[in-house]
Scaffold this motif. Structure first.
Motif, PDB file in Angstrom:
ATOM      1  N   ILE A   1       8.068  -4.840  -1.610  1.00 31.57           N
ATOM      2  CA  ILE A   1       7.263  -5.043  -0.538  1.00 31.57           C
ATOM      3  C   ILE A   1       7.385  -5.684   0.448  1.00 31.57           C
ATOM      4  O   ILE A   1       7.182  -4.576   1.455  1.00 31.57           O
ATOM      5  N   ARG A   2       7.678  -6.985   0.650  1.00 34.14           N
ATOM      6  CA  ARG A   2       8.205  -7.655   1.509  1.00 34.14           C
ATOM      7  C   ARG A   2       9.640  -6.982   2.723  1.00 34.14           C
ATOM      8  O   ARG A   2       9.408  -6.827   3.806  1.00 34.14           O
TER       9      ARG A   2
ATOM     10  N   SER B   1       5.086   0.880   3.810  1.00 37.15           N
ATOM     11  CA  SER B   1       5.629   0.243   2.383  1.00 37.15           C
ATOM     12  C   SER B   1       4.502  -1.007   2.233  1.00 37.15           C
ATOM     13  O   SER B   1       3.349  -1.026   1.592  1.00 37.15           O
ATOM     14  N   GLN B   2       4.808  -1.697   3.141  1.00 38.47           N
ATOM     15  CA  GLN B   2       3.865  -2.888   2.696  1.00 38.47           C
ATOM     16  C   GLN B   2       2.254  -2.437   3.931  1.00 38.47           C
ATOM     17  O   GLN B   2       2.322  -2.198   4.657  1.00 38.47           O
ATOM     18  N   GLY B   3       1.659  -2.678   2.295  1.00 41.74           N
ATOM     19  CA  GLY B   3       0.150  -2.178   3.230  1.00 41.74           C
ATOM     20  C   GLY B   3      -0.376  -2.913   4.394  1.00 41.74           C
ATOM     21  O   GLY B   3      -0.884  -4.380   3.158  1.00 41.74           O
TER      22      GLY B   3
ATOM     23  N   THR C   1      -2.882 -14.252  -2.841  1.00 44.53           N
ATOM     24  CA  THR C   1      -2.341 -14.777  -3.388  1.00 44.53           C
ATOM     25  C   THR C   1      -1.980 -15.594  -4.196  1.00 44.53           C
ATOM     26  O   THR C   1      -1.787 -16.451  -5.376  1.00 44.53           O
TER      27      THR C   1
ATOM     28  N   TYR D   1       1.027  -5.373  -9.019  1.00 45.76           N
ATOM     29  CA  TYR D   1       1.618  -5.797  -7.790  1.00 45.76           C
ATOM     30  C   TYR D   1       2.496  -6.940  -7.919  1.00 45.76           C
ATOM     31  O   TYR D   1       2.666  -7.765  -8.916  1.00 45.76           O
TER      32      TYR D   1
ATOM     33  N   ASN E   1      -3.518  -1.701  -7.584  1.00 44.63           N
ATOM     34  CA  ASN E   1      -2.021  -1.460  -6.571  1.00 44.63           C
ATOM     35  C   ASN E   1      -1.041  -1.374  -7.570  1.00 44.63           C
ATOM     36  O   ASN E   1      -1.053  -2.494  -8.566  1.00 44.63           O
TER      37      ASN E   1
ATOM     38  N   TYR F   1      -9.507  -4.659  -3.178  1.00 45.66           N
ATOM     39  CA  TYR F   1      -9.959  -3.199  -3.001  1.00 45.66           C
ATOM     40  C   TYR F   1     -11.005  -2.685  -3.443  1.00 45.66           C
ATOM     41  O   TYR F   1     -11.360  -1.418  -3.488  1.00 45.66           O
TER      42      TYR F   1
ATOM     43  N   LYS G   1      -7.951  -7.069   3.110  1.00 45.42           N
ATOM     44  CA  LYS G   1      -8.194  -5.177   3.159  1.00 45.42           C
ATOM     45  C   LYS G   1      -9.644  -4.877   3.302  1.00 45.42           C
ATOM     46  O   LYS G   1     -10.063  -4.181   4.399  1.00 45.42           O
TER      47      LYS G   1
ATOM     48  N   PHE H   1      -3.213   3.532  -1.108  1.00 46.34           N
ATOM     49  CA  PHE H   1      -1.275   3.281  -2.053  1.00 46.34           C
ATOM     50  C   PHE H   1      -1.664   4.974  -2.838  1.00 46.34           C
ATOM     51  O   PHE H   1      -2.516   5.219  -3.443  1.00 46.34           O
TER      52      PHE H   1
ATOM     53  N   ARG I   1       5.861   4.263  -3.503  1.00 47.70           N
ATOM     54  CA  ARG I   1       4.778   4.250  -3.243  1.00 47.70           C
ATOM     55  C   ARG I   1       4.894   4.439  -1.409  1.00 47.70           C
ATOM     56  O   ARG I   1       5.342   3.468  -0.755  1.00 47.70           O
TER      57      ARG I   1
HETATM   58  N1  GLN Z   1      -0.959  -5.575  -0.698  1.00 47.91           N
HETATM   59  C1  GLN Z   1      -0.158  -5.488   0.222  1.00 47.91           C
HETATM   60  C2  GLN Z   1       0.930  -4.057  -0.735  1.00 47.91           C
HETATM   61  O1  GLN Z   1       0.740  -4.226  -1.783  1.00 47.91           O
HETATM   62  C3  GLN Z   1       0.877  -6.321   0.851  1.00 47.91           C
HETATM   63  C4  GLN Z   1       0.402  -8.073   0.009  1.00 47.91           C
HETATM   64  C5  GLN Z   1       0.921  -8.505   0.791  1.00 47.91           C
HETATM   65  O2  GLN Z   1       2.412  -8.595   1.515  1.00 47.91           O
HETATM   66  N2  GLN Z   1       0.998  -9.781   1.149  1.00 47.91           N
HETATM   67  O3  GLN Z   1       1.573  -4.086  -0.032  1.00 47.91           O
END
Ligand code: GLN
Length: 392
Positions: free
Chosen positions: A16-17, A32-34, A97, A121, A170, A201, A232, A317, A367
């Protein structure tokens, strides 16, 4: 060369990151990254400015500033219909996290099993490995993302210590019903196991769906560890503020883990965040309405292009099916990650490959998130329209 630990060899960095970095490289729209592309509530920015001028600037109490613990326990206590003790039942962390990591490290011994739904996730897999636990995956089967309770019971029978539930979920947008949570709760009781919920969420939920707090179900509080975040709900993903709520003996352990992992979340940010927990109900209603309208806008756009997708009941998402593209010569034998990289460069929109959420060999879903201004959503849809042209 000195050797690294075996541990770090067993998982990759967060895809994601990573997608955000790829997105930035191509200057694409980041779906992409939410995280939202708008400011947090002005009251919070003012409070942050005030904290910058008046402090605090030194450590808060390791398990969280008292005024923030009080404010969170007040709001979340009301939500679950129970008086939460800010002295014993909460620890403030660096994002949800850290809460999840603390939860796993608090309850797992090396070799313990933890049930994790798939898709999940991506942090949960790494969290389990880092805490020495072994994840056992329970399929949430697309397109409805239903599960088979017998698989969960088998997991508990084989000694699983806990089940991780991301609710709303997620990446698939599933909202667990009271019935589903009650069934899982009964099993957790029967097999003396924990439920670890990730409820970040909780306020992004659509239509007639309702967020059910696992910790609020009759007789379950002692089995539930709730991980939550301000990211969020208050649009402050960069503040890295989260919390863990649970029974006293769990929180006592989690506070120790947290103390030695991070000492504490940033104190000026904790001070500024207190404001948020005083917001009236209308704040949450408006947040929900805003995300509902963005969901509808994005889904309508996908429908007009003809891209197949699920309809999320919660979260921001959407999973989009890319089967028809993978059949094209251009993408034959390509992975969903390669497809997403290609889309960043050539379509100008970033998504996360579904394979980073699924345990199963699923390569045909990607996603997107829709936490973007309406203009950006429209531009993303406009760009995604190019994809369909490939099929002609
Ligand atoms: N929860 C977000 C996602 O799934 C981002 C979370 C994160 O990068 N720490 O995109």
């Amino acid at each position: 060369m000195p050797k690294l630990s075996d541990r770090v060899g067993t998982f990759t960095d967060s895809v994601i990151r990573r997608m955000t970095r790829i997105c930035n490289k191509y200057n694409a729209i980041n779906l992409s990254q939410g995280f939202p592309d708008w400011d947090p509530p002005v009251e919070m920015m003012n409070a942050l400015e005030e904290a910058a001028l008046k402090g605090p600037h030194q450590y808060a109490i390791t398990f969280g500033a008292k005024n923030l613990r009080d404010a969170i326990c007040e709001k979340q206590g009301k939500a679950i219909g129970r008086t939460l003790d800010p002295e014993k039942e909460i620890v403030i962390t660096c994002g949800s996290t850290e809460s999840m990591m603390c939860a796993m490290m608090t309850i797992c011994n090396p070799g313990d099993k933890v049930l994790v739904f798939s898709p999940f996730y991506e942090n949960y897999g790494a969290d389990a490995i880092l805490s020495g636990a072994e994840p056992i995956y329970v399929p949430l089967v697309p397109p409805e993302y239903n599960f088979n309770i017998n698989i969960i019971e088998d997991g508990f029978k084989s000694g699983a210590k806990a089940i991780v539930i991301c609710n709303p979920s997620n990446p698939c947008g599933k909202v667990f019903t009271e019935k589903e949570l009650t069934e899982i709760g009964a099993l957790a009781k029967k097999y003396d196991a924990f439920i670890i919920t990730d409820e970040v969420y909780e306020h992004i939920i659509f239509d007639n769906n309702k967020h059910v707090y696992a910790s609020a179900l009759p007789g379950l509080f002692d089995n539930v560890i709730t991980c939550n975040s301000m990211s969020k709900t208050y649009s402050i993903t960069g503040w890295r503020l989260g919390y863990l709520i649970g029974p006293e003996r769990v929180v006592e352990g989690a506070r120790k883990v947290h103390d030695f992992l991070t000492v504490g979340a940033a104190s000026p940010l904790q001070e500024a965040a207190v404001t948020a927990f005083k917001f009236p109900k209308s704040y949450y209603d408006e947040l929900q309405a805003k995300y509902a309208s963005k969901r509808d806008r994005f889904l309508k756009g996908l429908d007009e292009i003809g891209l197949k997708h699920n309809i999320p009941a919660g979260t921001y998402f959407v999973m989009v099916n890319i089967d028809e593209f993978l059949e094209l010569d251009q993408f034959k034998n390509k992975t969903d990650l390669e497809f997403c990289e290609w889309a960043c460069e050539n379509v100008g929109v970033a998504a996360v490959p579904g394979s980073s959420f699924f345990r199963e060999d699923i390569n045909n879903l990607i996603r997107f998130h829709f936490a973007r201004s309406d203009e950006v959503i429209d531009e993303a849809i406009n760009r995604l329209g190019k994809l369909k042209a490939l099929l002609k």
